[in-house]
Design an enzyme around this catalytic site. Structure first.
Site, PDB file in Angstrom:
ATOM      1  CG  HIS A   1      44.487  78.993  54.121  1.00 50.35           C
ATOM      2  ND1 HIS A   1      45.159  78.338  55.147  1.00 50.35           N
ATOM      3  CD2 HIS A   1      44.001  80.279  54.733  1.00 50.35           C
ATOM      4  CE1 HIS A   1      45.235  79.346  56.111  1.00 50.35           C
ATOM      5  NE2 HIS A   1      44.572  80.197  56.040  1.00 50.35           N
ATOM      6  CB  ALA A   2      45.079  73.826  54.743  1.00 46.99           C
TER       7      ALA A   2
END
Lengths: 88, 338
Positions: A15-16
């Site tokens: 994810h980020a």
């Protein structure tokens, strides 16, 4: 050109935050680095590219590096995968 | 290379006292005050921004009595003194003579009792009446005193109101703060101060103001001193603004890691208040004005409770849960490369 297939080992997937770690690591090298998953190739120096792979836990990613420091770059990426993207 | 401001090491000032004469003439209209003692009694000093209701002290309990504060005589105190009669009042104020206060204020325009006036004359302490109602008067006076005694400091920075968000620009000399500010003003945003910003803590906020002498003048390298108010008109300026974001402009440094996700907000502590900070690397051709507007709008969204970076990441994690492989992601990533 060097390449290696690596497995996503952190539970939340890339994810980020892991993506930012990937970009940070790859940004240190001159080589062109790509992540390929399910026939989709992403530039490993672009955070949006990496996130759009939506690489989940257990997914296999083909990492390719090409350039003057390709060996070191691939090693660094491998280490990053081993370290679960320094997340957990 | 000059270091940018270290907000944890600012020299913080605090006014220690407010001379009564200054206080009286500055605020007498605002607080509807009338002096009941000779003008020479305005020789005391206010030393703290607190008020005190002396009810218990009047009733005889003086072991704990904040006599160094302004004494507020409301209806309760006045009627109490009225009810005990002149003999007892004399006794009360004889005892309180040992506890000088900076000022006694009667609210509701009540006339001070002679015994209080006599004590204050002897102590050379002023007594005032106000037309205002007690709570209303206390709230306003407290506010004025807090402003006066608030911690403050001055920084080498520029402050602009961008879409209602107070953005404080810091960065080493020559990084382009003033040029950025000028560009923002040109696009319709409002200048508070350029080059020197006075920051004052008010409650849980930091309020930024310009310097009285500098006003809304700016120095532009190669041009000299310009008056932003005259050049751009009244819409281009404002006098004070709460500081909501600190924007640090930095020359692009090779190898420096800049925030890529916006998930981990950095905060800077200034005069004990935490303020979000954004570090923007500057390189030739970069439009810092547009970036500033985006920072302001993103911050306005966050203040409304919408955190775009967080929402995006949550959605991404949700997508990755229980999918192998996602057709959707494949399609999106292909588009990126087209």
């Amino acid at each position: 050109m060097v390449s290696k297939e690596l497995k996503v080992t952190n539970e939340a997937g890339i994810h980020a935050r892991p993506a930012a770690a990937v970009v940070e690591t790859c940004g240190q090298f001159q080589s062109h680095i790509t992540f390929t998953k399910d026939d989709v190739q992403a530039n490993a120096k672009s955070i949006m590219n990496i996130m759009l792979l939506a690489a989940e836990f257990g997914a296999m990613i083909l990492v390719e590096a090409e350039g003057p420091d390709e060996v070191a770059a691939l090693e660094a990426v491998e280490q990053l995968f081993e370290d679960r993207f320094r997340q957990e | 290379m000059a270091e940018t401001i270290d907000f944890s090491r600012l020299e913080i000032h605090r006014k220690r006292s407010l001379p009564m004469r200054d206080f009286f003439f500055r605020f007498k209209e605002e607080l509807s005050l009338t002096l009941k003692t000779p003008e020479s009694s305005l020789s005391t000093e206010i030393l703290e921004p607190n008020l005190h209701r002396p009810g218990l002290a009047l009733a005889g309990f003086t072991e704990v009595f904040s006599n160094q504060r302004i004494q507020i005589m409301g209806t309760t105190e006045w009627f109490y003194l009225e009810s005990v009669g002149p003999e007892k009042r004399r006794e009360i104020f004889d005892r309180l003579k040992a506890f000088p206060s900076p000022l006694w204020v009667m609210t509701h325009n009540a006339g001070p009792h002679d015994e209080l006036l006599k004590m204050c004359k002897e102590q050379n302490i002023p007594v005032c009446s106000t037309a205002r109602e007690t709570m209303d008067f206390c709230t306003e006076l407290q506010d004025l005193l807090e402003d006066w005694f608030a911690p403050y400091c001055s920084v080498h920075a520029s402050l602009v109101d961008v879409y209602g968000v107070g953005m404080l620009y810091v960065g080493e000399s020559g990084v382009g703060k003033s040029e950025c500010v000028l560009d923002l003003v040109e696009r319709g945003h409002r200048l508070v101060a350029d080059d020197i910003v006075n920051m004052t803590r008010k409650g849980r906020s930091i309020i930024g103001k310009g310097n009285k002498i500098l006003g809304h003048h700016m120095e532009i390298r190669g041009v000299g001193i310009v008056d932003v108010e005259r050049l751009f008109g009244i819409r281009a300026i404002r006098n004070a603004k709460k500081i909501e974001v600190i924007v640090e402009l930095q020359h692009w440094r090779e190898g420096e890691n800049y925030d890529r996700t916006g998930l981990d907000a950095i905060n800077t502590e200034a005069i004990g208040i935490s303020i979000p900070k954004v570090v923007i690397p500057i390189s030739p051709g970069k439009n810092i004005t547009v970036i500033s507007e985006v920072i302001a709008m993103n911050m306005a969204l966050k203040m409304k409770g919408v955190d775009a970076a967080k929402l995006f990441n949550e959605k991404l994690i949700e997508t990755m849960k229980g999918k192998t492989p996602s057709k959707d992601a494949t399609r999106l990533s292909t588009e990126v490369h087209e």
